[in-house]
Design a protein around this motif. Structure first.
Motif, PDB file in Angstrom:
ATOM      1  N   HIS A   1      36.653  14.846  28.856  1.00  0.00           N
ATOM      2  CA  HIS A   1      36.502  16.282  28.642  1.00  0.00           C
ATOM      3  C   HIS A   1      37.779  16.844  28.038  1.00  0.00           C
ATOM      4  N   CYS A   2      37.611  17.719  27.063  1.00  0.00           N
ATOM      5  CA  CYS A   2      38.777  18.398  26.501  1.00  0.00           C
ATOM      6  C   CYS A   2      38.751  19.859  26.934  1.00  0.00           C
ATOM      7  N   PHE A   3      39.853  20.283  27.589  1.00  0.00           N
ATOM      8  CA  PHE A   3      39.946  21.677  28.034  1.00  0.00           C
ATOM      9  C   PHE A   3      40.609  22.556  27.000  1.00  0.00           C
TER      10      PHE A   3
ATOM     11  N   SER B   1      40.873  23.737  22.777  1.00  0.00           N
ATOM     12  CA  SER B   1      39.940  24.570  22.011  1.00  0.00           C
ATOM     13  C   SER B   1      38.620  23.868  21.713  1.00  0.00           C
ATOM     14  N   CYS B   2      38.553  22.530  21.829  1.00  0.00           N
ATOM     15  CA  CYS B   2      37.250  21.859  21.641  1.00  0.00           C
ATOM     16  C   CYS B   2      36.286  22.268  22.756  1.00  0.00           C
ATOM     17  N   GLY B   3      36.796  22.221  23.994  1.00  0.00           N
ATOM     18  CA  GLY B   3      35.957  22.590  25.133  1.00  0.00           C
ATOM     19  C   GLY B   3      34.752  21.703  25.308  1.00  0.00           C
TER      20      GLY B   3
ATOM     21  N   LEU C   1      47.063  13.996  24.701  1.00  0.00           N
ATOM     22  CA  LEU C   1      46.908  15.066  23.710  1.00  0.00           C
ATOM     23  C   LEU C   1      45.555  14.838  23.062  1.00  0.00           C
ATOM     24  N   CYS C   2      44.800  15.900  22.911  1.00  0.00           N
ATOM     25  CA  CYS C   2      43.434  15.754  22.407  1.00  0.00           C
ATOM     26  C   CYS C   2      43.414  15.213  20.978  1.00  0.00           C
ATOM     27  N   PRO C   3      42.637  14.159  20.736  1.00  0.00           N
ATOM     28  CA  PRO C   3      42.557  13.616  19.378  1.00  0.00           C
ATOM     29  C   PRO C   3      41.734  14.503  18.434  1.00  0.00           C
ATOM     30  N   PHE C   4      41.059  15.472  18.995  1.00  0.00           N
ATOM     31  CA  PHE C   4      40.154  16.266  18.161  1.00  0.00           C
ATOM     32  C   PHE C   4      40.703  17.637  17.770  1.00  0.00           C
ATOM     33  N   HIS C   5      41.817  18.011  18.374  1.00  0.00           N
ATOM     34  CA  HIS C   5      42.454  19.243  17.914  1.00  0.00           C
ATOM     35  C   HIS C   5      43.972  19.127  18.139  1.00  0.00           C
ATOM     36  N   THR C   6      44.724  20.001  17.500  1.00  0.00           N
ATOM     37  CA  THR C   6      46.175  19.914  17.611  1.00  0.00           C
ATOM     38  C   THR C   6      46.638  20.696  18.827  1.00  0.00           C
TER      39      THR C   6
END
Ligand SMILES: [Zn+2]
Length: 615
Positions: free
Chosen positions: A54-56, A58-60, A33-38
């Protein structure tokens, strides 16, 4: 290897990320789970083989360990570097040492500047400087030139400069390090330069790094230079370069003369693209400095010295360095032959120095420059004047000396021209000579090939990104084009940071501003890129180089995205929740691709054009 690369090599990105995020294995890779968005489904991926993430969602976004730490800890690059360096066991102490060295260097600059001011003051005011002033006026050197080049006079004293500078707070040992005084055997110091005309030597940044000193009383040597110091290296300095570099760029021509006086005279008469080596023949380093400014070099030679072997050897070296490094332009810029350095020889009237020619008749000097002969013509003249071409021995010696040089001419028309000339000269059939030349050729080609591979053999994980940055940093004319580059194209955080810093400065002298705003480690990276040799080319060629570079970076970026797409699709296959993930893949990839779609069209267009041109 830089500290940045060493850290990347030593640390495993999976270990670093695992400290903050619970990773699950997914094929060769890891997801979480991305640490930078929920989010509810994992769209944060870590790729251990590439050392990237890489985060796919909403950070993108994505990047390497540095950008991960920066984002995770909300810190800047320098802070992330220090944390990771400690973790990797990479000591950044060397950098501190470097800072200490910087301080020492600054001190040396200020000592030399203080000495130059002192000597200059004496030249203008001291009664003892009368001979020096007369000498300059006899050589036609004006008051303005004396002032602007800060010419000076060292008095006939054992300790004048030493006393003066010690009075300014500099220590004897420091003055020894600056090459201005010599330590005496029984203790104490004595001045290095006595009763001489003092010519401050400046580096290309305009800082005084040492002195050339001309005897005024017949003492030998006639010219005495500062000894080698941390900032004074004769082989890497050109007298007048600080003032000449702008004019050299502007005229697209650098003129090399022999002595300080020649440089002074030329500049006084407004011919400011003139520099001199430091009393030796041209070195590789010096040619390298010029080649960053122009690819046209003309050497002024005294007719007396023109035929001698030392001169020929010097010219041969200049020719090799000039054409080799030019060939080092990455091959995607186009044919290397287009970039062949243009080396000419200005032959001076017998027994005359440039400074005399210029003073007596500036128009004559300009005419001589206009009539400068291509180096190959000069070789022809020099070789044939020493050989007896009516004998077989002389003929074969001429072929042996000229043919290798001819075979290395990149331009085929020009090559044939000289082959014909040699053929007429020695009475050997042109075809026979061409055959011989062809057999010589592989060595030349091999050498060129080796040179072409130079930029990529440097240990770097992102050679293309670095080349692109070097282009942008060294060529302000490319700013507008460079501003359009998407930041995502730079995968290496150190490169991305520099690119962002470059983007955020707009003024003309932005380089120092870019530098000041950076962490020390990035300054080091910036300096490395600034000092990278990019052979000079026309504005148009530079633009083409950047366009090609942009295309390639775009292609790399697309390939990275493509790999991610495949990864996500295979992920979708293995999971039950196919539709959700597939949908996710599509929308997110679409988003990621948006800025590159236009460029993709551009690549295809360019490729079609290139194909068309080849047919
Ligand atoms: Zn995210």
């Amino acid at each position: 290897m830089s500290a940045i690369d060493e850290i990347k090599e030593r640390l495993d990105i999976v270990d670093v990320v695992s400290d903050y995020v619970t990773l699950q294995k997914s094929g060769h890779n890891f997801k979480a789970l991305c640490p930078f968005h929920t989010e509810k489904t994992p769209s944060f991926f870590v790729f251990p083989e590439r050392g990237t993430w890489h985060c796919f969602g909403s950070c993108g976004t994505g990047g390497d360990i540095f950008s991960f730490m920066m984002k995770q800890e909300s810190i800047d690059f320098g802070a992330a570097l220090r944390i990771l360096a400690e973790r990797a066991g990479v000591t950044l102490v060397a950098k501190q040492k470097e800072r200490a060295i910087d301080k020492e260097v600054e001190r040396l600059y200020s000592i030399n500047e203080a000495a130059a001011q002192y000597y200059h003051h004496l030249l203008l005011n001291a009664r003892a400087a009368e001979t020096a002033r007369r000498h300059l006026s006899e050589r036609g050197i004006s008051k303005e030139t004396i002032d602007s080049f800060e010419l000076g006079f060292s008095p006939d004293s054992w300790d004048a400069v030493c006393q003066h500078l010690e009075g300014r707070g500099y220590k004897g040992d420091e003055l020894v390090n600056a090459g201005l005084v010599i330590a005496k055997e029984g203790g104490g110091f004595r001045d290095m330069f006595r009763n001489r005309l003092m010519i401050p030597i400046r580096n290309d940044g305009g800082k005084v790094v040492g002195f050339g000193a001309r005897a005024l009383d017949g003492t030998t040597p006639k010219y005495l230079n500062s000894s080698q110091t941390a900032i004074f290296d004769k082989s890497g300095l050109l007298y007048g370069i600080d003032r000449a570099k702008g004019a050299i760029r502007e005229h697209g021509l650098a003129i090399i003369v022999e002595g300080y006086m020649d440089v002074l005279a030329a500049h006084q008469y407004g011919m400011t693209n003139v520099v001199a080596p430091m009393g030796t023949s041209l070195t590789q380093k010096q040619v390298g400095i010029i080649k960053r400014l122009t690819r046209n070099l003309a050497l002024a030679l005294d007719a007396d010295a023109a035929g001698d072997q030392a001169t020929l050897r010097g010219l041969e070296l200049a020719r090799q360095v000039f054409s080799e490094r030019i060939a080092a332009m990455p091959d995607w810029l186009g044919a290397t032959s287009k970039l062949q350095g243009n080396l000419k020889v200005i032959l001076l009237p017998r027994g005359k120095d440039p400074d005399e020619v210029i003073r007596e008749c500036p128009e004559e000097w300009l005419r001589l420059i206009d009539e400068a002969s291509p180096l190959m013509d000069y070789f022809f003249k020099a070789v044939t004047s020493t050989l007896d071409l009516s004998h077989e021995d002389g003929k074969s010696a001429a072929v042996a000396q000229l043919l290798p040089r001819i075979s290395e001419i990149a331009d085929s028309v020009e090559r044939e021209l000289y082959l014909r000339r040699l053929s007429q000269l020695v009475g050997v059939d042109e075809k026979t000579l061409a055959g011989k030349a062809a057999r010589l050729k592989p060595t030349a080609r091999e050498r060129a090939k080796k040179a072409v591979s130079l930029p990529t053999t440097q240990a770097s994980s992102h050679p293309l990104e670095e080349y692109c940055l070097a282009l942008l940093l060294q060529h302000p004319g490319l700013r507008e084009r460079g501003m359009a580059l998407p930041t995502d194209y730079f995968e290496g955080t150190e490169n991305r940071e520099l690119f962002l810093a470059w983007q955020n400065t707009t003024d003309a002298d932005g380089f120092e501003r870019i530098r000041q705003g950076l962490d020390v480690s990035l300054q080091e990276h910036l300096d490395a890129l600034m000092s990278r040799v990019i052979p000079p080319a026309s504005e148009r060629e530079m633009e083409t180089a950047l366009d090609d570079c942009t295309r390639r970076l775009g292609e790399q970026h697309l390939r990275r995205l493509k790999a991610l797409e495949e990864l996500l699709l295979s992920e979708a296959e293995s999971e039950g929740d196919k539709n959700v993930i597939k949908e996710q893949v599509e929308t997110l990839l679409q988003k990621a691709l948006e800025p590159t779609t236009q460029l993709k069209d551009l690549f295809e267009k360019a490729r079609r054009e290139r194909k068309g041109a080849r047919q």
